[in-house]
Design a protein around this motif. Structure first.
Motif, PDB file in Angstrom:
ATOM      1  N   THR A 181      29.841 -41.447   6.278  1.00 37.08           N
ATOM      2  CA  THR A 181      29.326 -42.194   5.224  1.00 37.08           C
ATOM      3  C   THR A 181      28.045 -42.890   5.580  1.00 37.08           C
ATOM      4  O   THR A 181      27.954 -43.614   6.608  1.00 37.08           O
ATOM      5  N   ILE A 182      26.956 -42.727   4.809  1.00 38.17           N
ATOM      6  CA  ILE A 182      25.621 -43.394   5.265  1.00 38.17           C
ATOM      7  C   ILE A 182      25.303 -44.466   4.169  1.00 38.17           C
ATOM      8  O   ILE A 182      25.495 -44.515   3.010  1.00 38.17           O
ATOM      9  N   GLU A 183      24.756 -45.406   4.684  1.00 33.19           N
ATOM     10  CA  GLU A 183      24.518 -46.709   4.183  1.00 33.19           C
ATOM     11  C   GLU A 183      22.796 -46.672   3.925  1.00 33.19           C
ATOM     12  O   GLU A 183      22.178 -46.434   4.661  1.00 33.19           O
ATOM     13  N   ILE A 184      22.512 -46.917   2.487  1.00 31.12           N
ATOM     14  CA  ILE A 184      21.146 -46.857   2.224  1.00 31.12           C
ATOM     15  C   ILE A 184      20.589 -48.448   2.429  1.00 31.12           C
ATOM     16  O   ILE A 184      20.972 -49.241   1.707  1.00 31.12           O
TER      17      ILE A 184
ATOM     18  N   CYS B 249      20.039 -36.868   7.203  1.00 30.13           N
ATOM     19  CA  CYS B 249      21.282 -37.701   7.625  1.00 30.13           C
ATOM     20  C   CYS B 249      21.043 -38.309   9.400  1.00 30.13           C
ATOM     21  O   CYS B 249      20.904 -37.426  10.048  1.00 30.13           O
ATOM     22  N   PRO B 250      21.162 -39.289   9.272  1.00 29.69           N
ATOM     23  CA  PRO B 250      20.962 -40.016  10.821  1.00 29.69           C
ATOM     24  C   PRO B 250      22.348 -39.716  11.740  1.00 29.69           C
ATOM     25  O   PRO B 250      22.066 -39.846  12.868  1.00 29.69           O
ATOM     26  N   VAL B 251      23.303 -39.125  11.302  1.00 31.95           N
ATOM     27  CA  VAL B 251      24.625 -38.666  12.044  1.00 31.95           C
ATOM     28  C   VAL B 251      24.112 -37.274  12.484  1.00 31.95           C
ATOM     29  O   VAL B 251      24.146 -36.968  13.718  1.00 31.95           O
ATOM     30  N   CYS B 252      23.904 -36.189  11.482  1.00 28.44           N
ATOM     31  CA  CYS B 252      24.058 -34.841  11.902  1.00 28.44           C
ATOM     32  C   CYS B 252      22.627 -34.356  11.988  1.00 28.44           C
ATOM     33  O   CYS B 252      22.264 -33.153  12.389  1.00 28.44           O
ATOM     34  N   GLY B 253      21.701 -34.926  11.055  1.00 30.22           N
ATOM     35  CA  GLY B 253      20.308 -34.792  11.233  1.00 30.22           C
ATOM     36  C   GLY B 253      19.941 -33.634  10.096  1.00 30.22           C
ATOM     37  O   GLY B 253      18.769 -33.235   9.920  1.00 30.22           O
ATOM     38  N   ARG B 254      20.919 -33.393   9.226  1.00 26.86           N
ATOM     39  CA  ARG B 254      20.572 -32.469   8.213  1.00 26.86           C
ATOM     40  C   ARG B 254      20.168 -32.928   6.851  1.00 26.86           C
ATOM     41  O   ARG B 254      20.230 -34.293   6.683  1.00 26.86           O
TER      42      ARG B 254
ATOM     43  N   LYS C 173      15.585 -46.866   4.644  1.00 31.89           N
ATOM     44  CA  LYS C 173      16.225 -46.310   5.684  1.00 31.89           C
ATOM     45  C   LYS C 173      17.680 -46.069   5.516  1.00 31.89           C
ATOM     46  O   LYS C 173      18.342 -46.350   4.594  1.00 31.89           O
ATOM     47  N   LEU C 174      18.229 -45.121   6.726  1.00 36.23           N
ATOM     48  CA  LEU C 174      19.600 -44.911   6.259  1.00 36.23           C
ATOM     49  C   LEU C 174      20.268 -44.953   7.693  1.00 36.23           C
ATOM     50  O   LEU C 174      19.823 -44.936   8.784  1.00 36.23           O
TER      51      LEU C 174
ATOM     52  N   GLU D  18      23.807 -49.026  -0.901  1.00 37.83           N
ATOM     53  CA  GLU D  18      24.451 -48.078  -1.827  1.00 37.83           C
ATOM     54  C   GLU D  18      25.306 -47.149  -0.542  1.00 37.83           C
ATOM     55  O   GLU D  18      24.430 -46.800   0.402  1.00 37.83           O
ATOM     56  N   LEU D  19      26.274 -46.563  -0.611  1.00 38.61           N
ATOM     57  CA  LEU D  19      26.851 -45.689   0.268  1.00 38.61           C
ATOM     58  C   LEU D  19      26.831 -44.398  -0.456  1.00 38.61           C
ATOM     59  O   LEU D  19      27.256 -44.066  -1.572  1.00 38.61           O
TER      60      LEU D  19
END
Ligand SMILES: [Zn+2]
Length: 55
Positions: free
Chosen positions: A31-34, A5-10, A42-43, A22-23
């Motif tokens: 919410t991560i976009e692929i 996850c680019p936000v939290c790194g998990r 890439k995310l 895709e989300l």
């Protein structure tokens, strides 16, 4: 398929055959976009802008 996850790194689980744009919702609430490109996947965090939802 596992990614990060680019936000939290998990770890973030994404579909085996992801479609670009895709989300995916992550546990952290982001919410991560692929993004599928020729170099791979890439995310990026989805900003939620866009008023023209086709669905
Ligand atoms: Zn996350």
């Amino acid at each position: 398929m596992n990614a990060r996850c680019p936000v939290c790194g998990r770890p973030l689980e994404i579909p085996e055959d992801p479609v670009s744009g895709e989300l995916v919702d992550h546990d952290c609430g982001a919410t991560i976009e692929i993004i599928v490109s020729g170099e791979g996947i890439k995310l990026k965090p989805f900003q939620g802008v866009g008023e023209d939802w086709g669905e």
